[in-house]
Design a protein around this motif. Structure first.
Motif, PDB file in Angstrom:
ATOM      1  N   ASP A   1       9.057  -8.947  -5.000  1.00  0.00           N
ATOM      2  CA  ASP A   1       9.976  -9.156  -6.118  1.00  0.00           C
ATOM      3  C   ASP A   1      10.286  -7.868  -6.873  1.00  0.00           C
ATOM      4  OD1 ASP A   1       7.622  -8.648  -7.449  1.00  0.00           O
ATOM      5  OD2 ASP A   1       7.474 -10.610  -8.415  1.00  0.00           O
ATOM      6  N   GLY A   2       9.759  -6.737  -6.401  1.00  0.00           N
ATOM      7  CA  GLY A   2      10.030  -5.457  -7.030  1.00  0.00           C
ATOM      8  C   GLY A   2       9.049  -5.053  -8.106  1.00  0.00           C
ATOM      9  N   SER A   3       8.121  -5.940  -8.455  1.00  0.00           N
ATOM     10  CA  SER A   3       7.138  -5.623  -9.488  1.00  0.00           C
ATOM     11  C   SER A   3       6.055  -4.709  -8.926  1.00  0.00           C
ATOM     12  CB  SER A   3       6.509  -6.906 -10.031  1.00  0.00           C
ATOM     13  OG  SER A   3       5.843  -7.618  -9.004  1.00  0.00           O
ATOM     14  N   PRO A   4       5.332  -3.966  -9.798  1.00  0.00           N
ATOM     15  CA  PRO A   4       4.311  -3.023  -9.321  1.00  0.00           C
ATOM     16  C   PRO A   4       3.145  -3.736  -8.625  1.00  0.00           C
ATOM     17  CG  PRO A   4       4.841  -2.647 -11.636  1.00  0.00           C
ATOM     18  CD  PRO A   4       5.484  -3.931 -11.256  1.00  0.00           C
ATOM     19  N   SER A   5       2.574  -3.054  -7.642  1.00  0.00           N
ATOM     20  CA  SER A   5       1.423  -3.580  -6.908  1.00  0.00           C
ATOM     21  C   SER A   5       0.200  -2.711  -7.150  1.00  0.00           C
ATOM     22  CB  SER A   5       1.728  -3.625  -5.408  1.00  0.00           C
ATOM     23  OG  SER A   5       0.556  -3.877  -4.657  1.00  0.00           O
ATOM     24  N   ALA A   6      -0.943  -3.361  -7.322  1.00  0.00           N
ATOM     25  CA  ALA A   6      -2.205  -2.632  -7.485  1.00  0.00           C
ATOM     26  C   ALA A   6      -2.614  -1.933  -6.195  1.00  0.00           C
ATOM     27  CB  ALA A   6      -3.302  -3.598  -7.916  1.00  0.00           C
ATOM     28  N   LEU A   7      -1.982  -2.292  -5.085  1.00  0.00           N
ATOM     29  CA  LEU A   7      -2.397  -1.769  -3.783  1.00  0.00           C
ATOM     30  C   LEU A   7      -1.814  -0.396  -3.461  1.00  0.00           C
ATOM     31  CD1 LEU A   7      -2.150  -5.035  -1.652  1.00  0.00           C
ATOM     32  CD2 LEU A   7      -4.187  -3.968  -2.610  1.00  0.00           C
ATOM     33  N   PHE A   8      -0.968   0.137  -4.329  1.00  0.00           N
ATOM     34  CA  PHE A   8      -0.371   1.447  -4.063  1.00  0.00           C
ATOM     35  C   PHE A   8      -1.479   2.493  -3.907  1.00  0.00           C
ATOM     36  CE2 PHE A   8       2.203   5.250  -5.583  1.00  0.00           C
ATOM     37  CZ  PHE A   8       2.888   5.365  -4.373  1.00  0.00           C
ATOM     38  N   GLY A   9      -1.478   3.170  -2.773  1.00  0.00           N
ATOM     39  CA  GLY A   9      -2.508   4.169  -2.500  1.00  0.00           C
ATOM     40  C   GLY A   9      -3.679   3.644  -1.703  1.00  0.00           C
ATOM     41  N   CYS A  10      -3.810   2.314  -1.591  1.00  0.00           N
ATOM     42  CA  CYS A  10      -4.821   1.745  -0.693  1.00  0.00           C
ATOM     43  C   CYS A  10      -4.326   1.919   0.749  1.00  0.00           C
ATOM     44  CB  CYS A  10      -5.029   0.259  -0.982  1.00  0.00           C
ATOM     45  SG  CYS A  10      -5.625  -0.133  -2.629  1.00  0.00           S
ATOM     46  N   ARG A  11      -5.217   1.745   1.702  1.00  0.00           N
ATOM     47  CA  ARG A  11      -4.831   1.825   3.107  1.00  0.00           C
ATOM     48  C   ARG A  11      -5.578   0.771   3.916  1.00  0.00           C
ATOM     49  NH1 ARG A  11      -1.255   4.138   1.226  1.00  0.00           N
ATOM     50  NH2 ARG A  11      -0.470   6.249   1.641  1.00  0.00           N
ATOM     51  N   VAL A  12      -4.825  -0.003   4.696  1.00  0.00           N
ATOM     52  CA  VAL A  12      -5.447  -0.902   5.666  1.00  0.00           C
ATOM     53  C   VAL A  12      -5.886  -0.053   6.851  1.00  0.00           C
ATOM     54  CG1 VAL A  12      -5.137  -2.913   7.155  1.00  0.00           C
ATOM     55  CG2 VAL A  12      -3.995  -2.818   4.922  1.00  0.00           C
ATOM     56  N   VAL A  13      -7.131  -0.186   7.267  1.00  0.00           N
ATOM     57  CA  VAL A  13      -7.659   0.638   8.358  1.00  0.00           C
ATOM     58  C   VAL A  13      -7.848  -0.137   9.655  1.00  0.00           C
ATOM     59  CG1 VAL A  13      -8.755   2.287   6.803  1.00  0.00           C
ATOM     60  CG2 VAL A  13     -10.052   0.296   7.573  1.00  0.00           C
ATOM     61  N   ALA A  14      -7.820  -1.467   9.584  1.00  0.00           N
ATOM     62  CA  ALA A  14      -7.943  -2.268  10.811  1.00  0.00           C
ATOM     63  C   ALA A  14      -7.419  -3.669  10.553  1.00  0.00           C
ATOM     64  CB  ALA A  14      -9.391  -2.331  11.295  1.00  0.00           C
ATOM     65  N   MET A  15      -6.728  -4.212  11.553  1.00  0.00           N
ATOM     66  CA  MET A  15      -6.290  -5.606  11.535  1.00  0.00           C
ATOM     67  C   MET A  15      -7.059  -6.312  12.640  1.00  0.00           C
ATOM     68  SD  MET A  15      -4.284  -8.128  13.013  1.00  0.00           S
ATOM     69  CE  MET A  15      -3.106  -9.384  12.577  1.00  0.00           C
ATOM     70  N   LEU A  16      -7.866  -7.314  12.274  1.00  0.00           N
ATOM     71  CA  LEU A  16      -8.814  -7.926  13.207  1.00  0.00           C
ATOM     72  C   LEU A  16      -8.541  -9.418  13.331  1.00  0.00           C
ATOM     73  CD1 LEU A  16     -11.730  -6.048  11.502  1.00  0.00           C
ATOM     74  CD2 LEU A  16     -10.800  -5.430  13.734  1.00  0.00           C
ATOM     75  N   HIS A  17      -7.368  -9.772  13.837  1.00  0.00           N
ATOM     76  CA  HIS A  17      -6.938 -11.157  14.018  1.00  0.00           C
ATOM     77  C   HIS A  17      -6.816 -11.887  12.679  1.00  0.00           C
ATOM     78  CE1 HIS A  17      -7.164 -10.523  18.262  1.00  0.00           C
ATOM     79  NE2 HIS A  17      -8.467 -10.386  18.276  1.00  0.00           N
ATOM     80  N   ASP A  18      -7.915 -12.441  12.177  1.00  0.00           N
ATOM     81  CA  ASP A  18      -7.863 -13.209  10.925  1.00  0.00           C
ATOM     82  C   ASP A  18      -8.388 -12.406   9.738  1.00  0.00           C
ATOM     83  OD1 ASP A  18     -10.520 -13.072  11.631  1.00  0.00           O
ATOM     84  OD2 ASP A  18     -10.928 -15.215  11.425  1.00  0.00           O
TER      85      ASP A  18
ATOM     86  N   CYS B   1       0.825  -1.216   0.000  1.00  0.00           N
ATOM     87  CA  CYS B   1       0.000   0.000   0.000  1.00  0.00           C
ATOM     88  C   CYS B   1       0.857   1.263   0.000  1.00  0.00           C
ATOM     89  CB  CYS B   1      -0.915   0.018   1.227  1.00  0.00           C
ATOM     90  SG  CYS B   1      -2.249  -1.198   1.205  1.00  0.00           S
ATOM     91  N   TYR B   2       1.963   1.243   0.739  1.00  0.00           N
ATOM     92  CA  TYR B   2       2.784   2.443   0.899  1.00  0.00           C
ATOM     93  C   TYR B   2       3.925   2.547  -0.113  1.00  0.00           C
ATOM     94  CZ  TYR B   2       0.458   4.023   5.130  1.00  0.00           C
ATOM     95  OH  TYR B   2      -0.481   4.510   6.009  1.00  0.00           O
ATOM     96  N   THR B   3       4.421   1.415  -0.600  1.00  0.00           N
ATOM     97  CA  THR B   3       5.553   1.473  -1.532  1.00  0.00           C
ATOM     98  C   THR B   3       5.146   1.215  -2.973  1.00  0.00           C
ATOM     99  OG1 THR B   3       6.127  -0.894  -1.374  1.00  0.00           O
ATOM    100  CG2 THR B   3       7.033   0.598   0.311  1.00  0.00           C
ATOM    101  N   GLY B   4       3.993   0.574  -3.175  1.00  0.00           N
ATOM    102  CA  GLY B   4       3.559   0.258  -4.536  1.00  0.00           C
ATOM    103  C   GLY B   4       4.331  -0.877  -5.167  1.00  0.00           C
ATOM    104  N   ARG B   5       5.048  -1.641  -4.347  1.00  0.00           N
ATOM    105  CA  ARG B   5       5.873  -2.715  -4.886  1.00  0.00           C
ATOM    106  C   ARG B   5       5.645  -4.024  -4.146  1.00  0.00           C
ATOM    107  NH1 ARG B   5      11.805   0.224  -5.658  1.00  0.00           N
ATOM    108  NH2 ARG B   5      11.099   1.888  -7.064  1.00  0.00           N
ATOM    109  N   LYS B   6       5.696  -5.107  -4.894  1.00  0.00           N
ATOM    110  CA  LYS B   6       5.670  -6.434  -4.300  1.00  0.00           C
ATOM    111  C   LYS B   6       7.084  -6.802  -3.854  1.00  0.00           C
ATOM    112  CE  LYS B   6       1.899  -7.880  -7.377  1.00  0.00           C
ATOM    113  NZ  LYS B   6       1.445  -8.850  -8.402  1.00  0.00           N
TER     114      LYS B   6
END
Length: 679
Positions: free
Chosen positions: A590-607, A583-588
């Motif tokens: 292996d260094g390849s681009p990630s679709a998650l760039f710009g997304c934000r995790v707002v809560a971690m709820l165990h599972d 989400c923060y770096t835009g990279r997987k």
């Protein structure tokens, strides 16, 4: 190994601004006096030190030391403001160039069996939880413990008064502010060295899992700092609904009369006239005598022991307990109105004020088995009843995406059994995509699995009820508890379930039979691993949990539950770190681009991970989060299949499901009308 401590002082943080502006940076090189830098020079020096640490060789690494360094690193990222710097911070954790004294103490204490405990002679165990607000893992306590240096970290110390100094020449700073900042850096490097010595003296290698915990809590800090947003109009409507409901319930409870010592007393009464001080006029008061009488009669009708408070000088035999948790244990209909009233009161007093903030920043801690704890607020344990969750909505332009592991602790339980006793029925069922809850329900009903599946698909209500009822034994009994503890465990669920001792005993027998008595073999293995003075090492992570030479050891149920519960926690934390990194770096990785760039995790709820994903690419983002979680599932449970399913929402719903369009694109789940009415 060379240690350099870095500490920042900042403006005060506030809701919506958990990463405030930098004021100064203090640096202390091991063996030297600390130096102080303003926000411009300090930020530049922090980046320079990070570059040096990343460039240092593995056989002589430069280790950057912090106390709760996640806060400092986020502040540096804001000050420097480049994506390149953020990537460097993630590399810093992955190259093991960070020492955080708070997390190190967590891990070391956990290895000694004293996590979140302080010595207390009056306790039967010799320990108790530290008082609230004691900041048990703060630099003040650690400095006193390891360095015998007392530091002023109170509310009235200068630590909350640095903001006005930003931009002022250091020469003009008050002496107490300069001393405070320098002392923090000096103490941090001293504590880090003492912790390192403590770890080296322990032959169990208690810091084996330290790096993974650091990565996880860096990700969790970013999640907390971003926060969840609420819809204030929805919150206001929910508050008005609760207030109106409580007003009606007060009137109804005022009409319920209970006979006490020959008098009929209402459960609630409204202060009128001159019976109380003027300030109390119009307020509703409860009749404690009437409530105790009602509770005692209700428990007796249900054949249950009447709950009593501890003895006191004025009441040597105790009194009838009236707390909400105690009342929840009794199903008697006479208590239903009071339970509903106390629930609404709790929602209005505990949850609505948090929702009214508009943005909520839950904090994350650690438990003995490695699971994440949630506090301020406890976002991981929101009430099922009511509309608290639905008040949370994503920021404009985003959907909420919920992605969770299906039956995660059954998967890790099956994997641990695979490692300890070999092939087992639960692992076979999960790998064949069979439904473990339906398997237990079918055995309870005396039908085969295929018949149970046919009836479930046909909408059979009996099958549905029994499948739901099977979740308790499937998730409860693997921890090695007996029927008595199972009863208490199920009463503590939300909503609670009630079992007699006979029912709980029968459930346990059927549960063992369903899984071919494999858990019995696992429990025998656990018995040979634990004792009251010993310790255990977790699978995959190698993390140590137990007593060591200091604290209480790991008992049977802690061990039975701890092995697979810790495996689930480690899996979830690894997935959380990887998703947040993308989400923060835009990279997987292996260094390849990630679709998650710009997304934000707002809560971690165990599972489960709850994230904000852009509407225009929500499907792609959701699928990538699911892929990461599946990848971690394979890493931590290589022999048992994990299941992950994402769901999109316009607001947070507990029961959201995977829904796709005719073209196979993930779309937001919407509750049915009857579900809305039930809520």
């Amino acid at each position: 190994m060379r240690f350099v401590a870095i500490d920042s002082e900042t403006e005060n943080f506030a809701p919506g601004d958990q990463v405030p502006r930098l004021v100064c940076v203090s640096v202390c090189v091991q063996g030297k006096e600390p130096k102080l830098y303003d926000h411009v020079e300090g930020a530049a020096l922090a980046e320079e030190l990070i570059d040096d640490a990343l460039a240092s060789p593995d056989d002589d690494p430069l280790i950057l030391c912090f106390q709760n360094g996640f806060y400092d690193l986020a502040v540096f990222a804001r000050e420097i403001g480049t994506a390149a710097f953020v990537r460097k911070v993630f590399q810093l954790f992955e190259r093991d160039r960070v020492w955080d004294t708070m997390v190190a103490e967590w891990v070391l204490d956990n290895a000694d069996g004293i996590l979140n405990l302080q010595p207390w002679k009056k306790s039967k165990t010799g320990y108790r939880r530290p008082p609230k607000g004691s900041n048990w893992y703060g630099l003040g306590r650690l400095s006193s413990k390891y360095l015998f240096i007392e530091m002023d970290k109170g509310e009235h110390s200068v630590r909350t008064n640095f903001g006005y100094l930003r931009g002022m020449e250091l020469e003009r700073w008050p002496a107490e502010h300069v001393a405070y900042a320098k002392t923090d850096a000096r103490a941090t490097v001293g504590v880090a060295l003492a912790q390192w010595a403590r770890a080296l003296a322990d032959k169990r290698a208690p810091l084996k899992d330290y790096s993974a915990q650091l990565r996880a809590y860096w990700a969790l800090h970013l999640i907390s700092a971003w926060g969840l947003t609420t819809n204030l109009e929805t919150v206001a409507a929910y508050k008005a609904e609760l207030e109106a409901s409580m007003e009606k319930m007060r009137e109804d409870l005022g009409k319920i009369l209970v006979e006490v010592d020959g008098k009929w007393l209402p459960l609630l009464w409204q202060v009128k006239g001159k019976t109380r001080p003027v300030k109390d006029e119009g307020k509703w008061k409860s009749s404690t005598k009437a409530l105790r009488q009602l509770i005692a009669a209700a428990f007796e009708r249900q054949g249950m022991d009447v709950p009593m408070t501890d003895p006191s000088p004025t009441h040597p035999e105790g009194q009838v307990a009236t707390d909400a948790e105690t009342i929840e244990d009794c199903e008697d209909p006479s208590l239903a109105p009071w339970k509903a009233y106390k629930h609404a009161e709790k929602m209005l007093g505990n949850y609505v004020p948090v929702l009214e903030q508009g943005i909520v920043h839950p904090r994350y801690g650690i438990t003995a088995n490695g699971r994440v704890s949630h506090f301020s607020p406890n976002i991981g344990n929101l009430p099922r009843k009511g509309k608290v969750r639905e008040c949370y909505e994503p920021r404009p332009g985003f959907f909420l995406c919920s992605t969770d592991y299906g039956s995660q602790e059954l998967v890790t339980f099956a994997q641990v059994m695979k490692w300890t006793i070999g092939d087992n029925a639960l692992a076979d069922a999960l790998n064949q995509d069979l439904d473990p809850h339906l398997m237990l329900a079918s055995r309870r009903l005396g039908i085969d699995y295929d018949e149970g599946m046919r009836r479930r698909k046909a909408g059979d209500g009996l099958i549905k009820d029994h499948r739901q009822k099977s979740k308790g034994p499937n998730f409860g009994y693997p921890g090695g508890m007996g029927p008595e503890n199972f009863i208490a465990y199920m009463r503590a669920q939300d909503p609670p379930e009630y079992y007699t001792l006979e029912e709980a005993t029968n459930e346990r027998v059927v549960w063992f039979q369903t899984w071919n008595n494999d858990p019995r073999r696992y429990f025998r293995w656990v018995s040979n691993q634990v004792d009251d003075t010993g310790w255990i090492r977790q699978f995959v992570s190698g993390r140590v949990r137990g007593g060591g030479s200091r604290g209480p050891g790991v008992g049977f149920t802690d061990g039975a539950n701890g092995f697979f519960s810790a495996l689930a926690a480690d899996m979830s934390k690894a997935a959380t770190y990887e998703v947040v990194k993308r989400c923060y770096t835009g990279r997987k990785s292996d260094g390849s681009p990630s679709a998650l760039f710009g997304c934000r995790v707002v809560a971690m709820l165990h599972d489960e991970l709850l994230a904000e994903v852009p509407i225009h690419r929500a499907h792609e983002c959701a699928m990538e989060i699911a892929d990461v979680m599946l990848e971690m599932g394979k890493r931590y449970c290589p022999d048992v299949k994990s299941k992950v399913e994402p769901a999109l929402m316009r607001k947070w719903f507990k029961g959201a499901e995977y829904v796709v369009s005719e073209g196979g694109i993930l779309i937001p789940w919407e509750p049915k009308q009857e579900e809305k009415k039930a809520a």
